[in-house]
Design an enzyme around this catalytic site. Structure first.
Site, PDB file in Angstrom:
ATOM      1  N   ASP A  37       1.873  -1.611  -4.990  1.00 38.24           N
ATOM      2  CA  ASP A  37       0.619  -0.898  -5.204  1.00 38.24           C
ATOM      3  C   ASP A  37       0.389   0.197  -4.170  1.00 38.24           C
ATOM      4  O   ASP A  37      -0.734   0.584  -3.924  1.00 38.24           O
ATOM      5  CB  ASP A  37      -0.564  -1.863  -5.230  1.00 38.24           C
ATOM      6  CG  ASP A  37      -0.850  -2.470  -3.859  1.00 38.24           C
ATOM      7  OD1 ASP A  37      -1.839  -3.196  -3.750  1.00 38.24           O
ATOM      8  OD2 ASP A  37      -0.110  -2.209  -2.896  1.00 38.24           O
ATOM      9  N   ASP A  90       0.303   0.259  -1.093  1.00 33.15           N
ATOM     10  CA  ASP A  90      -0.225  -0.082   0.227  1.00 33.15           C
ATOM     11  C   ASP A  90       0.255  -1.442   0.677  1.00 33.15           C
ATOM     12  O   ASP A  90       0.806  -1.587   1.742  1.00 33.15           O
ATOM     13  CB  ASP A  90      -1.742  -0.033   0.255  1.00 33.15           C
ATOM     14  CG  ASP A  90      -2.243  -0.213   1.682  1.00 33.15           C
ATOM     15  OD1 ASP A  90      -2.985  -1.161   1.939  1.00 33.15           O
ATOM     16  OD2 ASP A  90      -1.845   0.577   2.555  1.00 33.15           O
TER      17      ASP A  90
END
Length: 179
Positions: free
Chosen positions: A16, A18
């Site tokens: 995602d 991050d």
């Protein structure tokens, strides 16, 4: 005995941008992220070219946990109890007496104790991950530029351009397929 992790044992792996299975090289990735968005704002939206120049000291502005007021360009940094530790308009830090007058020592009115995050999503954006931090610096510098250009303007409408930059930079055609 140490446990071993193997991707071969996984059916699905999701990323995602991050919270991935990697360690970021922030000094390398942050300027790349910042520059891609700044170039979009300057070339496509007509923002001031000074956004393209970032000094090493400018990066000191970035920290996780900033909330941006999308209308007036104020950034606040919250303590874990919801009080405001510091605030700035763009990158210009509020003096301690102004901070005390504006926010006091009480819990910030939009802080939600259960989540530790601000509420009122249409008015605030919360910078809570490393991928977003260059965007915090860029938005703060946009506020600085707009304030300077418009003689102390108090409200802004730049967020739509930031969202357009996200859409531009993350369209599928921007990604190269490697074989």
């Amino acid at each position: 005995m140490a446990q071993h992790f193997s991707l071969a044992a996984c059916d699905v792996v999701g990323f995602d941008l991050d919270h991935t299975l990697c360690r970021y090289n922030l000094p390398e990735s942050a300027p790349l992220i910042y520059n891609s968005f700044a170039q979009f704002l300057v070339k496509e939206k007509g923002y001031d070219k000074e956004l393209l120049t970032v000094t090493p000291e400018d990066w000191d502005f970035c920290c996780k946990g900033l909330a941006l007021d999308l209308e007036d360009g104020t950034f606040i940094k919250l303590a874990d109890n919801g009080t405001v530790l510091r605030a700035s308009r763009g990158t210009k830090m509020m003096a301690p007496d102004v901070l005390a007058k504006e926010y006091g020592a009480k819990e910030w009115k939009y802080f939600v104790s259960d989540t530790g995050m601000p509420s009122h999503p249409g008015k605030y954006y919360f910078y809570d991950n490393y991928f977003d931090l260059p965007g915090a610096l860029l938005c703060a510098r946009v506020v600085d530029s707009l304030t300077k250009q418009n003689s102390g303007q108090k409200t802004f409408d730049f967020w739509k351009d930031i969202v357009a930059g996200i859409q531009h930079n993350f369209k599928m055609s921007a990604f190269k397929v490697c074989s």
